[in-house]
Motif scaffolding. Structure first.
Motif, short mmCIF file in Angstrom:
data_model
loop_
_atom_site.label_atom_id
_atom_site.label_comp_id
_atom_site.label_asym_id
_atom_site.label_seq_id
_atom_site.Cartn_x
_atom_site.Cartn_y
_atom_site.Cartn_z
N LEU A 116 0.81 -1.22 0.00
CA LEU A 116 0.00 0.00 0.00
C LEU A 116 0.85 1.27 0.00
O LEU A 116 0.33 2.35 -0.30
CB LEU A 116 -0.91 0.03 1.23
CG LEU A 116 -2.09 -0.94 1.26
CD1 LEU A 116 -2.74 -0.92 2.64
CD2 LEU A 116 -3.11 -0.56 0.19
N ARG A 117 2.14 1.16 0.31
CA ARG A 117 2.96 2.34 0.56
C ARG A 117 3.03 3.27 -0.65
O ARG A 117 3.04 4.50 -0.49
CB ARG A 117 4.38 1.92 0.97
CG ARG A 117 5.32 3.09 1.26
CD ARG A 117 4.84 3.91 2.43
NE ARG A 117 5.69 5.06 2.70
CZ ARG A 117 5.53 6.26 2.13
NH1 ARG A 117 4.56 6.46 1.26
NH2 ARG A 117 6.35 7.26 2.44
N THR A 118 3.08 2.74 -1.84
CA THR A 118 3.24 3.60 -3.01
C THR A 118 1.95 3.77 -3.81
O THR A 118 1.97 4.33 -4.92
CB THR A 118 4.33 3.03 -3.95
OG1 THR A 118 3.97 1.70 -4.35
CG2 THR A 118 5.68 3.02 -3.26
N ILE A 119 0.84 3.30 -3.27
CA ILE A 119 -0.44 3.46 -3.97
C ILE A 119 -1.04 4.81 -3.58
O ILE A 119 -1.28 5.07 -2.41
CB ILE A 119 -1.41 2.31 -3.61
CG1 ILE A 119 -0.84 0.99 -4.12
CG2 ILE A 119 -2.79 2.57 -4.22
CD1 ILE A 119 -1.69 -0.22 -3.75
N PRO A 120 -1.29 5.68 -4.56
CA PRO A 120 -1.85 6.99 -4.23
C PRO A 120 -3.29 6.87 -3.77
O PRO A 120 -4.04 6.00 -4.22
CB PRO A 120 -1.76 7.75 -5.56
CG PRO A 120 -1.80 6.69 -6.61
CD PRO A 120 -1.09 5.51 -6.00
N GLY A 121 -3.68 7.74 -2.84
CA GLY A 121 -5.07 7.76 -2.44
C GLY A 121 -5.31 7.26 -1.04
O GLY A 121 -4.38 7.05 -0.25
N ALA A 122 -6.60 7.05 -0.73
CA ALA A 122 -7.02 6.65 0.61
C ALA A 122 -7.67 5.27 0.56
O ALA A 122 -7.95 4.72 -0.51
CB ALA A 122 -7.99 7.68 1.18
N ILE A 123 -7.94 4.73 1.75
CA ILE A 123 -8.40 3.34 1.87
C ILE A 123 -9.75 3.11 1.19
O ILE A 123 -9.97 2.05 0.60
CB ILE A 123 -8.46 2.96 3.36
CG1 ILE A 123 -7.03 2.77 3.90
CG2 ILE A 123 -9.28 1.69 3.58
CD1 ILE A 123 -6.23 1.66 3.21
N GLY A 124 -10.66 4.08 1.24
CA GLY A 124 -11.95 3.87 0.59
C GLY A 124 -11.81 3.58 -0.88
O GLY A 124 -12.39 2.63 -1.42
N GLY A 125 -11.00 4.40 -1.56
CA GLY A 125 -10.77 4.17 -2.98
C GLY A 125 -10.01 2.89 -3.24
O GLY A 125 -10.26 2.20 -4.24
N ALA A 126 -9.07 2.56 -2.36
CA ALA A 126 -8.30 1.33 -2.53
C ALA A 126 -9.19 0.11 -2.50
O ALA A 126 -9.01 -0.83 -3.27
CB ALA A 126 -7.22 1.24 -1.45
N VAL A 127 -10.18 0.11 -1.59
CA VAL A 127 -11.11 -1.02 -1.52
C VAL A 127 -12.00 -1.05 -2.76
O VAL A 127 -12.17 -2.09 -3.39
CB VAL A 127 -11.95 -0.95 -0.24
CG1 VAL A 127 -13.06 -2.00 -0.25
CG2 VAL A 127 -11.06 -1.15 0.99
#
Length: 306
Positions: A116-127
């Motif tokens: 997750l370290r280099t993924i831009p954005g927040a957890i809501g969008g990640a899910v």
């Protein structure tokens, strides 16, 4: 606000959204609602006229809002939704918690969510997007999530409910995620920290991190054994087929496919949402003409044309 429920959070009418997205483009939303907490969100959605569209928005890292804006209530989570808690190997994070912060906090407690370290954005969008990097996806560590339905009910969702696929999930329209729980493998905090530092250095060397972009523009084309799920083979890279079509560095107005990484679309300073979307469609056209591959957008595009 006339016609809208009373809230404890903040409602802003006719709110321009460009400054809330990483690409810095987009027109106004009819309303922007920033709930104070989960119960505030529940009450609002329960009492809101069912005919009024709602759009949950994160930090705008993977989003083009069109120049005509949104005829909807945009719901954006703030400080009441950015908590991060670690218990054993389980990490629970509010949807506004940044992916990078979750990775760091987990690593400090010996839990490996380093992808997750280099993924831009927040957890809501990640899910919602089943975000992934270095061969790991949200689906691989997902335990459960909590969401508020369009009718204001707080529900718990499993992986089966969300039906994770490559760069997508099946969250029902109008539902708003509020938190998610993950379970990662154990790891040595120092080793996890060193791994994340290495990932950051690799990212900065290969991606235009200092430019206005929204991460990867297109999904990697599916491989031969693809089934559409999170463990698909995507060995064929979008940047390669874009290069082969001669579109590295291509421009439309203020929009450009990055010279550094051709699957990154950047706003060079004065791009409109139309510039960005038109450039993306031109890239898709040229790639299809060159290779027969139909690239799929990874950046979400919403709203009305100007």
């Amino acid at each position: 606000m006339s016609g809208l429920p009373e809230v404890r959070g903040k409602i802003t009418e006719n709110r321009l959204l460009a400054d809330l997205t990483w690409l810095r483009v987009g027109g106004p939303a009819d309303y922007l609602f920033q709930p104070q907490d989960v119960s505030d969100l529940q009450d609002f959605l329960r009492d809101l006229d069912p005919s009024v569209a709602v759009f949950p928005m994160g930090v705008g890292s993977n989003l083009i809002i069109r120049d005509g804006g949104l005829r909807a209530v945009v719901i954006r989570m703030g400080r009441g939704f950015n908590q991060i808690e670690v218990e054993g190997n389980r990490v629970t994070a509010g949807v506004a918690a940044l992916d990078a912060h979750v990775a760091r906090k987990a690593a400090e407690q010996g839990v490996d969510l380093t992808f997750l370290r280099t993924i831009p954005g927040a957890i809501g969008g990640a899910v919602c997007m089943n975000a992934g990097c270095y061969g790991s996806y949200i689906a691989d560590v997902f335990v459960s999530a909590k969401a508020v339905t369009r009718g204001g009910e707080l529900v718990t969702l499993t992986a089966d409910d969300l039906n994770f696929q490559y760069r997508q999930s099946d969250l029902p329209g109008g539902w708003v995620l509020v938190e998610a729980t993950f379970e990662g493998p154990s790891g040595d905090p120092e080793e996890l920290s060193a791994r994340m530092q290495s990932q950051l250095e690799k990212r900065d060397a290969t991606q235009p991190t200092k430019d206005r972009s929204a991460g990867s523009t297109f999904r990697n084309p599916a491989g031969f054994s693809s089934t559409g799920r999170a463990d698909d083979v995507h060995d064929l890279k979008a940047w390669k087929v874009i290069d082969d079509a001669g579109m590295r560095g291509a421009r439309v107005g203020g929009a450009q496919m990055s010279e550094k990484h051709s699957n990154f679309m950047i706003n060079t300073g004065d791009a409109t949402a139309a510039d960005l979307e038109n450039l993306g469609e031109e890239v898709r056209k040229k790639v299809f003409e060159n290779s027969g591959i139909e690239l799929q957008w990874e950046i979400k595009r919403i709203g009305e044309y100007d």
